[in-house]
Design a protein around this motif. Structure first.
Motif, short mmCIF file in Angstrom:
data_model
loop_
_atom_site.label_atom_id
_atom_site.label_comp_id
_atom_site.label_asym_id
_atom_site.label_seq_id
_atom_site.Cartn_x
_atom_site.Cartn_y
_atom_site.Cartn_z
N SER A 2 0.79 -1.17 0.11
CA SER A 2 0.00 0.05 0.01
C SER A 2 0.97 1.16 0.08
O SER A 2 1.76 1.33 0.88
CB SER A 2 -0.89 0.04 1.15
OG SER A 2 -1.44 1.18 1.29
N ASP A 3 0.63 2.29 -0.84
CA ASP A 3 1.14 3.44 -0.90
C ASP A 3 0.48 4.56 -0.10
O ASP A 3 1.02 5.89 0.02
CB ASP A 3 1.45 4.09 -2.29
CG ASP A 3 0.07 4.30 -2.99
OD1 ASP A 3 -0.86 4.32 -2.36
OD2 ASP A 3 0.12 5.05 -4.09
N GLY A 4 -0.68 4.11 0.52
CA GLY A 4 -1.50 4.94 1.38
C GLY A 4 -2.67 5.67 0.66
O GLY A 4 -3.57 6.30 1.13
N VAL A 5 -2.74 5.12 -0.70
CA VAL A 5 -4.01 5.53 -1.50
C VAL A 5 -4.69 4.10 -2.16
O VAL A 5 -5.72 3.80 -1.98
CB VAL A 5 -3.49 6.35 -2.53
CG1 VAL A 5 -4.65 6.74 -3.60
CG2 VAL A 5 -2.90 7.73 -2.26
N GLU A 6 -3.68 3.41 -2.47
CA GLU A 6 -4.16 1.92 -3.18
C GLU A 6 -3.12 0.78 -3.04
O GLU A 6 -2.26 1.07 -2.28
CB GLU A 6 -4.42 2.28 -4.59
CG GLU A 6 -3.13 2.48 -5.44
CD GLU A 6 -3.25 2.94 -6.85
OE1 GLU A 6 -4.20 2.20 -7.46
OE2 GLU A 6 -2.65 3.68 -7.41
N TRP A 7 -3.57 -0.12 -3.33
CA TRP A 7 -2.70 -1.52 -3.32
C TRP A 7 -2.12 -1.78 -4.55
O TRP A 7 -2.63 -1.44 -5.57
CB TRP A 7 -3.47 -2.64 -2.75
CG TRP A 7 -3.74 -2.53 -1.29
CD1 TRP A 7 -5.00 -2.26 -0.99
CD2 TRP A 7 -3.14 -2.78 0.02
NE1 TRP A 7 -5.23 -2.13 0.49
CE2 TRP A 7 -3.96 -2.55 1.03
CE3 TRP A 7 -2.00 -3.30 0.14
CZ2 TRP A 7 -3.53 -2.75 2.18
CZ3 TRP A 7 -1.42 -3.40 1.16
CH2 TRP A 7 -2.13 -3.20 2.60
N PHE A 8 -0.82 -2.34 -4.56
CA PHE A 8 -0.07 -2.48 -5.68
C PHE A 8 0.35 -4.23 -5.41
O PHE A 8 0.85 -4.45 -4.57
CB PHE A 8 1.05 -1.77 -5.87
CG PHE A 8 0.89 -0.47 -6.29
CD1 PHE A 8 0.76 0.16 -7.57
CD2 PHE A 8 0.65 0.33 -5.34
CE1 PHE A 8 0.70 1.42 -7.75
CE2 PHE A 8 0.33 1.78 -5.63
CZ PHE A 8 0.34 2.36 -6.99
N ILE A 9 0.16 -5.01 -6.80
CA ILE A 9 0.96 -6.39 -6.68
C ILE A 9 2.41 -6.25 -7.05
O ILE A 9 2.70 -5.49 -8.07
CB ILE A 9 0.43 -7.28 -7.79
CG1 ILE A 9 -1.24 -7.42 -7.57
CG2 ILE A 9 1.05 -8.44 -7.57
CD1 ILE A 9 -1.97 -8.07 -8.42
N ILE A 10 3.19 -6.39 -5.89
CA ILE A 10 4.65 -5.92 -6.34
C ILE A 10 5.54 -7.58 -6.64
O ILE A 10 6.60 -7.48 -6.95
CB ILE A 10 5.38 -5.28 -5.15
CG1 ILE A 10 5.23 -5.93 -3.65
CG2 ILE A 10 4.72 -3.97 -4.96
CD1 ILE A 10 5.88 -5.48 -2.58
N GLN A 11 4.69 -8.67 -6.23
CA GLN A 11 5.31 -9.92 -6.72
C GLN A 11 4.21 -10.98 -6.58
O GLN A 11 3.45 -11.04 -5.72
CB GLN A 11 6.50 -10.38 -5.61
CG GLN A 11 7.28 -11.34 -6.02
CD GLN A 11 8.27 -11.92 -4.85
OE1 GLN A 11 8.39 -11.45 -3.72
NE2 GLN A 11 9.41 -12.20 -5.32
N LYS A 12 4.50 -11.81 -7.39
CA LYS A 12 3.55 -13.16 -7.50
C LYS A 12 4.19 -14.56 -7.91
O LYS A 12 5.03 -14.03 -8.79
CB LYS A 12 2.34 -13.00 -8.21
CG LYS A 12 2.17 -12.68 -9.60
CD LYS A 12 0.84 -12.10 -10.18
CE LYS A 12 0.94 -11.63 -11.47
NZ LYS A 12 -0.69 -11.26 -11.98
N LYS A 13 3.99 -15.54 -7.47
CA LYS A 13 4.40 -16.65 -7.99
C LYS A 13 3.01 -17.55 -8.33
O LYS A 13 2.07 -17.29 -7.86
CB LYS A 13 5.11 -17.53 -7.27
CG LYS A 13 4.69 -17.98 -5.98
CD LYS A 13 5.78 -18.71 -5.26
CE LYS A 13 4.76 -19.69 -4.10
NZ LYS A 13 4.93 -21.22 -4.19
N ALA A 14 3.23 -18.44 -9.12
CA ALA A 14 2.04 -19.34 -9.36
C ALA A 14 2.51 -20.82 -9.84
O ALA A 14 3.56 -21.00 -10.33
CB ALA A 14 1.03 -19.02 -10.42
#
Length: 121
Positions: free
Chosen positions: A109-121
């Motif tokens: 969270s940057d204080g406004v919204e959420w960001f996906i910063i990493q994922k694995k599948a």
């Protein structure tokens, strides 16, 4: 001598179809690694909702949360990681669907919204 400390705060959540978990609830404030276990009963599509915390609250500014699914997830079992209050996850109000076993996603969270910063599948 200096000691290395583990600053991960893990939390196990068992989820089931039709259930909603609000990660803004007090019990989740410190969790930064959430392991999801799916309690699957019956057949067909089974959806549950994980509401992300409010990105604008001071406790969540610059917060990173990791989510990991266990082996109980499949293409028919969905944990929908959902932004709340019109907020977004990677610019979208749509949920990110966790529907694979041993899937992982990390959000920030940057204080406004959420960001996906990493994922694995």
């Amino acid at each position: 001598g200096a000691e290395f400390r583990n600053y991960l705060v893990p939390l196990n959540i068992t989820v089931a179809a039709g259930e909603t978990v609000n990660l803004s609830d007090v019990g989740y404030d410190l969790a930064n690694l959430i392991r999801l276990s799916y309690n699957s009963t019956g057949g067909g599509n089974q959806n549950m909702t994980l509401n992300l915390p409010d990105a604008t609250l001071p406790i969540n500014v610059n917060r990173v949360i990791r989510f990991l699914s266990n082996g109980g997830f499949s293409s028919n079992t969905h944990a929908n990681l959902t932004p709340i209050n019109g907020q977004t996850l990677d610019g979208s109000t749509s949920p990110y669907v966790i529907n694979k076993h041993y899937e992982g996603i990390q959000v920030w969270s940057d204080g406004v919204e959420w960001f996906i910063i990493q994922k694995k599948a």
